[in-house]
Design a protein around this motif. Structure first.
Motif, PDB file in Angstrom:
ATOM      1  N   LEU A 169      -0.657 -34.694  35.476  1.00 32.18           N
ATOM      2  CA  LEU A 169      -0.628 -35.231  36.731  1.00 32.18           C
ATOM      3  C   LEU A 169      -1.220 -36.816  36.869  1.00 32.18           C
ATOM      4  CD1 LEU A 169      -2.086 -32.185  38.505  1.00 32.18           C
ATOM      5  CD2 LEU A 169       0.459 -32.779  38.155  1.00 32.18           C
ATOM      6  N   THR A 170      -1.958 -37.368  35.847  1.00 27.57           N
ATOM      7  CA  THR A 170      -1.973 -38.586  36.051  1.00 27.57           C
ATOM      8  C   THR A 170      -1.126 -39.582  35.002  1.00 27.57           C
ATOM      9  OG1 THR A 170      -3.777 -38.472  34.123  1.00 27.57           O
ATOM     10  CG2 THR A 170      -4.382 -38.066  36.466  1.00 27.57           C
ATOM     11  N   THR A 171      -0.074 -39.130  34.608  1.00 34.59           N
ATOM     12  CA  THR A 171       0.885 -39.784  33.759  1.00 34.59           C
ATOM     13  C   THR A 171       1.800 -40.559  34.629  1.00 34.59           C
ATOM     14  OG1 THR A 171       2.189 -37.913  33.191  1.00 34.59           O
ATOM     15  CG2 THR A 171       0.569 -38.296  31.804  1.00 34.59           C
ATOM     16  N   ILE A 179      -7.799 -39.193  18.339  1.00 37.71           N
ATOM     17  CA  ILE A 179      -7.872 -40.432  18.882  1.00 37.71           C
ATOM     18  C   ILE A 179      -7.160 -40.123  20.275  1.00 37.71           C
ATOM     19  CG2 ILE A 179      -6.879 -42.725  19.101  1.00 37.71           C
ATOM     20  CD1 ILE A 179      -7.129 -43.123  15.875  1.00 37.71           C
ATOM     21  N   PHE A 180      -5.811 -39.336  20.107  1.00 37.33           N
ATOM     22  CA  PHE A 180      -4.978 -39.062  21.388  1.00 37.33           C
ATOM     23  C   PHE A 180      -5.545 -38.473  22.351  1.00 37.33           C
ATOM     24  CE2 PHE A 180      -2.304 -35.567  22.575  1.00 37.33           C
ATOM     25  CZ  PHE A 180      -1.376 -36.310  23.464  1.00 37.33           C
ATOM     26  N   ARG A 181      -6.389 -37.074  21.998  1.00 34.52           N
ATOM     27  CA  ARG A 181      -6.825 -36.096  22.989  1.00 34.52           C
ATOM     28  C   ARG A 181      -8.096 -36.672  23.369  1.00 34.52           C
ATOM     29  NH1 ARG A 181      -6.323 -34.553  26.317  1.00 34.52           N
ATOM     30  NH2 ARG A 181      -4.258 -34.067  25.656  1.00 34.52           N
ATOM     31  N   ALA A 188      -9.039 -39.783  23.763  1.00 31.82           N
ATOM     32  CA  ALA A 188      -8.553 -41.240  24.769  1.00 31.82           C
ATOM     33  C   ALA A 188      -8.073 -40.561  25.954  1.00 31.82           C
ATOM     34  CB  ALA A 188      -7.581 -41.999  24.044  1.00 31.82           C
ATOM     35  N   ASN A 189      -7.083 -39.550  25.893  1.00 30.84           N
ATOM     36  CA  ASN A 189      -6.424 -38.881  27.283  1.00 30.84           C
ATOM     37  C   ASN A 189      -7.614 -38.290  28.096  1.00 30.84           C
ATOM     38  OD1 ASN A 189      -3.530 -39.834  26.958  1.00 30.84           O
ATOM     39  ND2 ASN A 189      -3.038 -38.406  25.696  1.00 30.84           N
ATOM     40  N   SER A 190      -8.190 -37.544  27.485  1.00 29.55           N
ATOM     41  CA  SER A 190      -9.354 -36.969  28.192  1.00 29.55           C
ATOM     42  C   SER A 190     -10.371 -37.660  28.839  1.00 29.55           C
ATOM     43  CB  SER A 190     -10.171 -35.968  27.265  1.00 29.55           C
ATOM     44  OG  SER A 190      -9.305 -34.898  26.624  1.00 29.55           O
ATOM     45  N   GLY A 248      -2.916 -43.034  18.952  1.00 31.05           N
ATOM     46  CA  GLY A 248      -3.036 -41.447  18.431  1.00 31.05           C
ATOM     47  C   GLY A 248      -1.759 -40.921  18.134  1.00 31.05           C
ATOM     48  N   ASP A 249      -1.276 -40.898  19.228  1.00 34.10           N
ATOM     49  CA  ASP A 249       0.361 -40.401  19.194  1.00 34.10           C
ATOM     50  C   ASP A 249       1.427 -40.818  18.221  1.00 34.10           C
ATOM     51  OD1 ASP A 249       1.939 -38.493  20.408  1.00 34.10           O
ATOM     52  OD2 ASP A 249       1.825 -39.352  22.362  1.00 34.10           O
ATOM     53  N   ILE A 250       1.283 -42.151  18.019  1.00 36.04           N
ATOM     54  CA  ILE A 250       2.033 -42.637  16.904  1.00 36.04           C
ATOM     55  C   ILE A 250       1.603 -42.364  15.496  1.00 36.04           C
ATOM     56  CG2 ILE A 250       2.511 -44.895  15.693  1.00 36.04           C
ATOM     57  CD1 ILE A 250       2.822 -45.912  18.769  1.00 36.04           C
ATOM     58  N   ALA A 292      -8.484 -58.143  38.324  1.00 31.72           N
ATOM     59  CA  ALA A 292      -9.359 -57.250  37.654  1.00 31.72           C
ATOM     60  C   ALA A 292      -8.639 -56.786  36.166  1.00 31.72           C
ATOM     61  CB  ALA A 292      -9.654 -56.161  38.210  1.00 31.72           C
ATOM     62  N   TRP A 293      -7.363 -56.684  36.174  1.00 32.13           N
ATOM     63  CA  TRP A 293      -6.613 -56.205  35.172  1.00 32.13           C
ATOM     64  C   TRP A 293      -6.479 -57.532  34.099  1.00 32.13           C
ATOM     65  CZ3 TRP A 293      -4.875 -51.984  32.973  1.00 32.13           C
ATOM     66  CH2 TRP A 293      -4.068 -52.078  31.984  1.00 32.13           C
ATOM     67  N   GLU A 294      -6.513 -58.674  34.662  1.00 30.57           N
ATOM     68  CA  GLU A 294      -6.470 -59.745  33.681  1.00 30.57           C
ATOM     69  C   GLU A 294      -7.725 -59.935  32.840  1.00 30.57           C
ATOM     70  OE1 GLU A 294      -5.245 -63.354  35.418  1.00 30.57           O
ATOM     71  OE2 GLU A 294      -3.260 -62.596  35.931  1.00 30.57           O
TER      72      GLU A 294
HETATM   73  P1  NDP Z   1      -1.117 -43.249  30.430  1.00 36.52           P
HETATM   74  O1  NDP Z   1      -1.564 -42.168  30.271  1.00 36.52           O
HETATM   75  O2  NDP Z   1      -1.753 -44.171  29.307  1.00 36.52           O
HETATM   76  O3  NDP Z   1      -1.525 -43.874  31.536  1.00 36.52           O
HETATM   77  C1  NDP Z   1      -1.366 -45.005  31.985  1.00 36.52           C
HETATM   78  C2  NDP Z   1      -2.387 -45.306  33.153  1.00 36.52           C
HETATM   79  O4  NDP Z   1      -3.734 -45.253  32.879  1.00 36.52           O
HETATM   80  C3  NDP Z   1      -2.096 -46.742  33.738  1.00 36.52           C
HETATM   81  O5  NDP Z   1      -0.974 -47.218  34.587  1.00 36.52           O
HETATM   82  C4  NDP Z   1      -3.656 -46.721  34.532  1.00 36.52           C
HETATM   83  O6  NDP Z   1      -3.260 -45.853  35.841  1.00 36.52           O
HETATM   84  C5  NDP Z   1      -4.502 -45.990  33.748  1.00 36.52           C
HETATM   85  N1  NDP Z   1      -5.170 -46.917  33.161  1.00 36.52           N
HETATM   86  C6  NDP Z   1      -4.888 -47.842  32.248  1.00 36.52           C
HETATM   87  N2  NDP Z   1      -5.914 -48.543  31.552  1.00 36.52           N
HETATM   88  C7  NDP Z   1      -7.059 -47.773  32.052  1.00 36.52           C
HETATM   89  C8  NDP Z   1      -8.359 -48.083  31.913  1.00 36.52           C
HETATM   90  N3  NDP Z   1      -8.913 -49.090  30.877  1.00 36.52           N
HETATM   91  N4  NDP Z   1      -9.292 -47.383  32.335  1.00 36.52           N
HETATM   92  C9  NDP Z   1      -8.792 -46.330  33.243  1.00 36.52           C
HETATM   93  N5  NDP Z   1      -7.487 -46.028  33.520  1.00 36.52           N
HETATM   94  C10 NDP Z   1      -6.814 -47.019  33.017  1.00 36.52           C
HETATM   95  O7  NDP Z   1       0.452 -43.252  30.268  1.00 36.52           O
HETATM   96  P2  NDP Z   1       1.472 -42.179  29.944  1.00 36.52           P
HETATM   97  O8  NDP Z   1       1.902 -41.306  31.103  1.00 36.52           O
HETATM   98  O9  NDP Z   1       2.465 -43.255  29.377  1.00 36.52           O
HETATM   99  O10 NDP Z   1       0.875 -41.511  28.740  1.00 36.52           O
HETATM  100  C11 NDP Z   1       0.325 -40.225  28.517  1.00 36.52           C
HETATM  101  C12 NDP Z   1       0.505 -39.583  27.422  1.00 36.52           C
HETATM  102  O11 NDP Z   1       1.725 -38.922  27.052  1.00 36.52           O
HETATM  103  C13 NDP Z   1       0.045 -40.355  26.264  1.00 36.52           C
HETATM  104  O12 NDP Z   1      -0.796 -39.797  25.119  1.00 36.52           O
HETATM  105  C14 NDP Z   1       1.476 -41.064  25.685  1.00 36.52           C
HETATM  106  O13 NDP Z   1       1.146 -41.045  24.142  1.00 36.52           O
HETATM  107  C15 NDP Z   1       1.913 -39.535  25.706  1.00 36.52           C
HETATM  108  N6  NDP Z   1       3.589 -39.668  25.693  1.00 36.52           N
HETATM  109  C16 NDP Z   1       4.215 -39.043  25.096  1.00 36.52           C
HETATM  110  C17 NDP Z   1       5.495 -38.917  25.066  1.00 36.52           C
HETATM  111  C18 NDP Z   1       6.329 -38.137  24.213  1.00 36.52           C
HETATM  112  O14 NDP Z   1       7.456 -38.291  24.089  1.00 36.52           O
HETATM  113  N7  NDP Z   1       5.554 -37.452  23.220  1.00 36.52           N
HETATM  114  C19 NDP Z   1       6.425 -39.978  25.977  1.00 36.52           C
HETATM  115  C20 NDP Z   1       5.551 -40.468  26.709  1.00 36.52           C
HETATM  116  C21 NDP Z   1       4.106 -40.445  26.599  1.00 36.52           C
HETATM  117  P3  NDP Z   1      -4.124 -45.730  37.165  1.00 36.52           P
HETATM  118  O15 NDP Z   1      -5.260 -46.917  36.959  1.00 36.52           O
HETATM  119  O16 NDP Z   1      -3.383 -45.975  38.065  1.00 36.52           O
HETATM  120  O17 NDP Z   1      -4.833 -44.553  36.974  1.00 36.52           O
END
Ligand code: NDP
Length: 639
Positions: free
Chosen positions: A466-468, A524-526, A528-530, A574-576, A622-624
Motif C-alpha cells: 500500500l505504500t509502493t 537487505i530487501f526485507r 529496508a522495506n519494513s 536487496g532485490d537485485i 529537503a529531498w536535495e
Molecule cells: P519504494 O518502496 O522504494 O518506495 C519509494 C517511496 O519511498 C518514495 O516515493 C518515498 O515515498 C519513500 N521514500 C523514499 N526515500 C525515503 C526515505 N529516505 N525515508 C522515508 N521514505 C522514503 O518503491 P517501489 O514501489 O518502487 O518498491 C517497493 C518494493 O517492490 C521494492 O523492494 C522493490 O524492489 C520491489 N519491486 C519489485 C518489482 C518486481 O517486479 N519484483 C518491481 C518493482 C518494485 P513517500 O515519501 O511518499 O512515502
C-alpha cells in the motif's frame, strides 16, 4: 490588514459579518476575478493550518478559481484566493504581534482568533452541547498547528525544513505535543500518524463529527491536474511498448524451448497463430483468475486503510493475500493427490501466456473506458495526459474499483504472483517427469525455494504494498495489467522453465554459496522495506526512535540513517542481489536465464529515476538535502 482577515475561509458566517465581512464581500463582488498576478510574491496559507508562508503565484485557473503557488522549498499547491494574503498585510501584523515564542504565537493565535471559535456572546447564549461541539471544533483546528508543517518555529522564514532540521525524535516530538495539548488534540495527532487502535474508531467518529472543517482544508489541496511530463518515451514510446512487451514474452518463451537457446539463433522459429491459442487453456486461465477473485472476496483477514489520496480520502483494503495463498496451496495439493497432471501447464506454457496477454489487453481496454467516466480526483497523477495511448498504457484511473473490489490491488499480488509459484511447481514436476528423476535437481530446488520465499514474503507483508509506487502513484492500465498478469508469472519463472529443457548440475558448496547470497539480498530487501513501511505507517514507532529524520514541508519525514541512509533505495539493492541468486543456479552456458537480472537492473534504475523525480517535486529542498547526505542511489560507491 486587520487580524480578523486571518483564515477567513474558515470563519463562520456570523463572525465574518461581525468583522465587516459584507463590505469585503461587496468589494470582492466588484473586483476582477483575479487579485494576484503571476510571479507575484504573496503569503499563502499552508493546508491544514493557519500558518502562512511566502509563496510565488505561478498560475491561475479561471474555471476552478484556484491559484497555483510555489512554496520556497519547491512544493506547488493550488490555493483559493481567500487563503492568500499580500505581504504588506503580514508586515503590519508582525509589528502588532507581541508573542515571541513561535509555538506560543501559534497557540495564542488559534486561541484568540481560531476561525472555528464562535463569537463570545453567541457562545454564552448557546446550549452546553453546542459549546462542547464548538470547543471540539476549536481544538481540532488548533491541533493542525501541532502537525509538522513547514518551519513551525518560524512562520515567515521557510527554507524547506524547520529550523532544527534533523531529528530522531518523531516520537519525542509527539510526546512533547502531548504534554502541551489536550487529550483530544493528541487524538488528532495520533490519527495523523495512524497510531489509533481500531477499537477507538467509535470515539474517533464523535470527535470528527465536525468534519466540515477538514473538508474546507482538503479543498485547498491541489486537484488532480493534467500530466505534463510524459514518461516511457511519451506517446511513441508507450505505443511501441504495447507491442514490444508481449513480443518480448513470446520471444523469451520460444527461445527457452529451443535446444540451443543462444541469442545467435535469433529469430526463433515462429509458431503458427493457431498453435498459440487454445480455448480450453483460456478457460483454465479464466477459472484461475476468478478463483483468486473469490479468495480475495472472502471476509477473512483484517481491513486496513491505505495512505491518504490527494483529496484526503483513505481507501480500505482487505489483507488476505496470505490466506489466498494457503487456500490455493490446499487446492493444488488436492489436485495432485487426485493425480492431476500439473505439467499440463508446462506443455501449454506459451498458450497460457497468450491467454493471459489477451485477457490483460481486454482488461486494459475496460479500465480505460471506465476511467473516462471517473471523476477528475480519481485519476492517476501520472496517467492523465489526455493522450489516449499514453493514458491507456500508464493507467488513467488510480484505483479502479467495482464496489469494494479493488482491481489494481487484487491483480498486484494475487493471480500473477501466486500463479508464478504454481508455474514453478509445474516446471519442477515437468523436470522430474521428462528426465525420469525421483527428485528434482538441486538447481530447480533452489530456484523454486528462493522464489517461493519472495512470493510468500510479499503476501505475508501484503500491507506494505500500500505504500509502493504502484499503488500510490501509478494508475491501473496496460502497464500494470500486463505486468501483473503476464510479465510476472511468465517471465519471472523463466529460470525454472529454462532448467526443464537445460538441466544443470551444481555442487552443494556452490548451492550453499548461492543460498547465502540470496539470504543477504533478502535480508537487505526485507529490513529496508519494513523500516520504511513501519516509519510511514507510524513515524512515532519507538522501535524506530534511533533513526534520524529530515523533516519535509509535507509533514512526512525522510529517513536519513539506517537502511535509507546507506543508499537511497536499499530495497532495490536487496532485490537485485536476490535476482542474481535466482539466475546463478542456471549456470553460465547461456545468457537467457540472466534475462531477469539484466531486465530487473534496468527496471529498477529507471524506477529509481522516476521515484527520484517525484520525490524532488514532493519534498523540494529537503529531498536535495537527503541526496547530499545519501549520495548513492542503489549501489554503494558505484551508482
Ligand atoms: P519504494 O518502496 O522504494 O518506495 C519509494 C517511496 O519511498 C518514495 O516515493 C518515498 O515515498 C519513500 N521514500 C523514499 N526515500 C525515503 C526515505 N529516505 N525515508 C522515508 N521514505 C522514503 O518503491 P517501489 O514501489 O518502487 O518498491 C517497493 C518494493 O517492490 C521494492 O523492494 C522493490 O524492489 C520491489 N519491486 C519489485 C518489482 C518486481 O517486479 N519484483 C518491481 C518493482 C518494485 P513517500 O515519501 O511518499 O512515502
Amino acid at each position: 490588514m486587520p487580524f480578523f482577515f486571518f483564515c477567513r475561509s474558515c470563519q463562520p458566517a456570523s463572525q465574518h459579518r461581525r468583522h465587516g465581512g459584507p463590505l469585503k464581500s461587496v468589494l470582492f463582488w466588484k473586483m476582477p476575478s483575479r487579485k494576484y498576478a503571476d510571479g507575484e510574491v504573496v503569503m499563502g496559507r499552508w493546508p491544514g493550518s493557519v500558518l502562512y508562508y511566502e509563496v510565488q503565484v505561478t498560475s491561475y485557473d479561471d474555471a476552478s478559481h484556484l491559484y497555483t503557488v510555489k512554496y520556497k522549498d519547491g512544493t506547488e499547491l493550488a490555493l483559493k484566493e481567500s487563503d492568500i494574503r499580500s505581504q504588506s498585510s503580514f508586515k503590519q501584523r508582525k509589528s502588532q504581534s507581541s508573542s515571541s515564542s513561535p509555538s506560543r504565537r501559534s497557540r495564542s493565535r488559534s486561541r484568540s482568533r481560531s476561525p472555528g471559535r464562535p463569537a463570545k456572546g453567541r457562545r454564552r447564549s448557546s446550549s452546553h452541547s453546542r459549546e462542547h461541539k464548538d470547543d471540539k471544533k476549536k481544538i481540532i483546528q488548533e491541533t493542525t498547528l501541532a502537525l509538522p508543517k513547514p518551519s513551525e518555529n518560524n512562520t515567515r522564514r521557510y527554507n524547506g525544513e524547520p529550523d532544527s532540521t534533523e531529528r530522531n525524535d518523531t516520537s519525542s516530538k509527539l510526546l512533547e505535543q502531548q504534554k502541551l495539548k489536550p487529550d483530544v488534540e493528541m487524538e488528532r495527532v495520533l490519527d495523523q500518524y495512524s497510531l489509533r487502535s481500531r477499537r477507538e474508531e467509535k470515539k474517533k467518529e464523535e470527535i470528527y463529527a465536525e468534519k466540515k472543517i477538514f473538508e474546507t482544508i482538503k479543498t485547498m489541496e491541489k486537484p488532480s491536474s493534467k500530466t505534463k511530463e510524459l514518461e516511457f518515451g511519451g506517446r511513441f514510446g508507450t505505443f511501441m511498448l504495447i507491442f514490444l512487451l508481449p513480443a518480448t514474452v513470446l520471444y523469451l518463451l520460444l527461445m527457452c524451448k529451443q535446444d540451443d537457446p543462444s541469442l545467435m539463433n535469433f529469430p526463433p522459429p515462429l509458431p503458427t497463430l493457431e498453435s498459440l491459442w487454445e480455448t480450453k487453456v483460456f478457460g483454465v486461465f479464466l477459472l484461475w483468475f476468478f478463483f483468486q477473485a473469490l479468495f480475495y472476496l472472502l471476509p477473512i483477514g483484517k481491513v486496513v486503510e491505505g495512505l491518504p489520496l490527494s483529496n484526503g480520502r483513505k481507501l480500505q483494503y482487505r489483507i488476505n493475500g496470505f490466506y489466498a495463498f494457503v487456500l490455493t496451496a490446499a487446492a493444488i495439493g488436492t489436485l495432485l493427490y487426485f493425480q492431476f497432471e500439473l505439467h499440463y501447464l508446462y506443455d501449454h506454457f506459451i498458450q497460457f501466456a497468450v491467454s493471459a496477454a489477451a485477457f490483460s489487453m481486454v482488461l486494459s481496454i475496460y479500465l480505460y473506458i471506465r476511467s473516462l467516466k471517473a471523476p477528475e480526483e480519481d485519476l492517476a497523477p501520472g496517467g492523465n495526459s489526455g493522450y489516449l495511448v499514453y493514458d491507456f498504457f500508464t493507467g488513467h484511473e488510480l484505483n479502479p474499483r467495482i464496489g469494494n473490489f479493488d482491481l489494481k490491488y487484487f491483480c498486484e499480488l494475487r493471480p500473477g504472483l501466486i500463479g508464478w509459484v504454481v508455474i514453478n511447481l509445474a516446471m519442477l514436476l515437468a523436470e522430474m517427469k521428462i528426465h525420469n528423476q525421483s527428485m528434482p535437481s538441486l538447481s530447480m530446488i533452489l530456484v523454486n525455494s528462493f522464489q517461493l520465499l519472495y512470493v510468500v514474503d510479499a503476501l505475508w507483508n501484503e500491507e506494505a504494498v500500500l505504500t509502493t509506487m504502484d499503488i500510490i502513484h501509478d494508475g491501473f492500465g496496460f502497464m500494470l495489467a500486463f505486468g501483473d498478469l503476464v510479465w510476472v508469472p511468465f517471465v519471472y519463472s523463466l529460470q525454472a522453465f529454462y532448467l526443464v529443457g537445460h538441466p544443470i548440475a551444481i555442487s552443494w558448496p556452490v548451492a550453499a554459496a548461492i543460498t547465502i547470497l540470496n539470504c543477504i539480498g533478502y535480508y537487505i530487501f526485507r529490513s529496508a522495506n519494513s523500516q520504511k513501511n513501519n516509519f510511514r505507517r507510524n513515524p512515532a514507532d519507538p522501535k524506530l526512535s534511533y533513526l534520524k529524520v529530515i523533516p519535509t514541508a509535507t509533514g512526512k519525514g525522510l529517513l536519513v540513517t539506517g537502511w535509507w541512509g546507506f543508499v537511497r533505495h536499499p530495497n532495490y539493492l536487496g532485490d537485485i542481489i536476490m535476482a542474481l541468486a535466482w539466475s546463478l543456479p542456471c549456470g553460465f552456458n547461456h545468457i537467457l536465464p540472466y534475462f531477469y537480472v539484466i531486465y530487473f537492473i534496468c527496471l529498477l534504475v529507471h524506477r529509481e529515476a522516476r521515484d527520484e523525480h517525484h520525490c524532488k517535486k514532493k519534498y523540494g529542498l529537503a529531498w536535495e538535502r537527503y541526496c547530499q547526505r545519501v549520495p548513492y542511489r542503489i549501489f554503494p560507491y558505484i551508482y
